[in-house]
Write a protein that holds these residues in place. Structure first.
Motif, PDB file in Angstrom:
ATOM      1  N   SER A  30       6.078  -0.379  12.865  1.00  0.00           N
ATOM      2  CA  SER A  30       6.116  -1.367  13.947  1.00  0.00           C
ATOM      3  C   SER A  30       5.120  -2.497  13.721  1.00  0.00           C
ATOM      4  O   SER A  30       5.304  -3.597  14.221  1.00  0.00           O
ATOM      5  CB  SER A  30       5.865  -0.698  15.294  1.00  0.00           C
ATOM      6  N   GLU A  31       4.077  -2.218  12.947  1.00  0.00           N
ATOM      7  CA  GLU A  31       3.066  -3.238  12.637  1.00  0.00           C
ATOM      8  C   GLU A  31       3.334  -3.946  11.314  1.00  0.00           C
ATOM      9  O   GLU A  31       2.494  -4.709  10.835  1.00  0.00           O
ATOM     10  CB  GLU A  31       1.685  -2.582  12.592  1.00  0.00           C
ATOM     11  N   ARG A  32       4.504  -3.652  10.710  1.00  0.00           N
ATOM     12  CA  ARG A  32       4.893  -4.227   9.415  1.00  0.00           C
ATOM     13  C   ARG A  32       3.866  -3.893   8.330  1.00  0.00           C
ATOM     14  O   ARG A  32       3.589  -4.696   7.451  1.00  0.00           O
ATOM     15  CB  ARG A  32       5.120  -5.731   9.526  1.00  0.00           C
ATOM     16  N   ARG A  33       3.320  -2.680   8.401  1.00  0.00           N
ATOM     17  CA  ARG A  33       2.330  -2.240   7.416  1.00  0.00           C
ATOM     18  C   ARG A  33       2.800  -0.984   6.669  1.00  0.00           C
ATOM     19  O   ARG A  33       1.992  -0.221   6.177  1.00  0.00           O
ATOM     20  CB  ARG A  33       0.989  -1.949   8.103  1.00  0.00           C
ATOM     21  N   PHE A  34       4.100  -0.783   6.593  1.00  0.00           N
ATOM     22  CA  PHE A  34       4.651   0.374   5.889  1.00  0.00           C
ATOM     23  C   PHE A  34       5.135  -0.116   4.529  1.00  0.00           C
ATOM     24  O   PHE A  34       6.218  -0.682   4.399  1.00  0.00           O
ATOM     25  CB  PHE A  34       5.803   0.978   6.696  1.00  0.00           C
ATOM     26  N   PRO A  35       4.330   0.077   3.484  1.00  0.00           N
ATOM     27  CA  PRO A  35       4.666  -0.523   2.183  1.00  0.00           C
ATOM     28  C   PRO A  35       5.822   0.189   1.490  1.00  0.00           C
ATOM     29  O   PRO A  35       6.139   1.340   1.768  1.00  0.00           O
ATOM     30  CB  PRO A  35       3.368  -0.338   1.389  1.00  0.00           C
ATOM     31  N   ARG A  36       6.432  -0.526   0.567  1.00  0.00           N
ATOM     32  CA  ARG A  36       7.482   0.079  -0.261  1.00  0.00           C
ATOM     33  C   ARG A  36       6.838   1.111  -1.179  1.00  0.00           C
ATOM     34  O   ARG A  36       5.873   0.809  -1.868  1.00  0.00           O
ATOM     35  CB  ARG A  36       8.163  -0.973  -1.126  1.00  0.00           C
ATOM     36  N   THR A  37       7.381   2.307  -1.163  1.00  0.00           N
ATOM     37  CA  THR A  37       6.938   3.357  -2.073  1.00  0.00           C
ATOM     38  C   THR A  37       8.176   4.086  -2.585  1.00  0.00           C
ATOM     39  O   THR A  37       9.274   3.902  -2.069  1.00  0.00           O
ATOM     40  CB  THR A  37       6.037   4.396  -1.379  1.00  0.00           C
ATOM     41  N   LYS A  38       7.988   4.921  -3.590  1.00  0.00           N
ATOM     42  CA  LYS A  38       9.129   5.695  -4.073  1.00  0.00           C
ATOM     43  C   LYS A  38       9.268   7.007  -3.316  1.00  0.00           C
ATOM     44  O   LYS A  38      10.156   7.793  -3.600  1.00  0.00           O
ATOM     45  CB  LYS A  38       9.039   5.931  -5.576  1.00  0.00           C
ATOM     46  N   TRP A  39       8.400   7.257  -2.334  1.00  0.00           N
ATOM     47  CA  TRP A  39       8.412   8.537  -1.620  1.00  0.00           C
ATOM     48  C   TRP A  39       8.931   8.460  -0.201  1.00  0.00           C
ATOM     49  O   TRP A  39       9.446   9.446   0.317  1.00  0.00           O
ATOM     50  CB  TRP A  39       6.998   9.134  -1.587  1.00  0.00           C
ATOM     51  N   ALA A  40       8.776   7.346   0.458  1.00  0.00           N
ATOM     52  CA  ALA A  40       9.135   7.291   1.882  1.00  0.00           C
ATOM     53  C   ALA A  40       9.723   5.939   2.225  1.00  0.00           C
ATOM     54  O   ALA A  40       9.431   4.934   1.574  1.00  0.00           O
ATOM     55  CB  ALA A  40       7.894   7.548   2.736  1.00  0.00           C
ATOM     56  N   GLY A  41      10.542   5.932   3.249  1.00  0.00           N
ATOM     57  CA  GLY A  41      11.114   4.695   3.732  1.00  0.00           C
ATOM     58  C   GLY A  41      12.624   4.700   3.665  1.00  0.00           C
ATOM     59  O   GLY A  41      13.245   5.613   3.120  1.00  0.00           O
TER      60      GLY A  41
END
Length: 120
Positions: A30-41
């Protein structure tokens, strides 16, 4: 330790931890702080096409992911409480699996919502 108690503590504990993780992740989304990773998202071609698409998708998914985490943790916690109160394997498993099912449905809905916003 009987099977219902062990299952309630282990299964319920895993669900509580999963729910807490999802709630934490939803806050970051919600804070646009969830980075692209190969594990989550939410990793679909449309969400991976740019940083803006990634952050927008996750920002739109955040409320449903938060609800999923809350319901998953609640299901796990009620399973633990039921096991500690001496409920049988069926009710304990039902509470934990019910929370897991609701969590899964909400995560699927969050994904659909997120992807729909990347096509606008």
């Amino acid at each position: 330790m009987d099977d219902a108690l062990a299952g309630g503590l282990i299964g319920g504990g895993v669900m509580v931890l999963a729910g807490l993780f999802l709630t934490w992740a939803a806050n970051r989304m919600s804070e646009r702080r969830f980075p692209r990773t190969k594990w989550a998202g939410i990793r679909t071609p449309s969400t991976m096409k740019s940083d803006e698409a990634w952050f927008t998708a996750h920002e739109m998914a955040a409320p449903l992911v938060s609800y999923a985490g809350t319901l998953g943790a609640a299901g796990g916690l009620t399973g633990i409480v039921a096991a500690l109160l001496g409920a049988g394997e069926g009710p304990v498993a039902g509470l934990i699996l019910g929370g897991a099912a609701l969590m899964t449905i909400l995560l699927i809905a969050a994904t659909v919502r997120a992807v729909s916003y990347t096509h606008l």
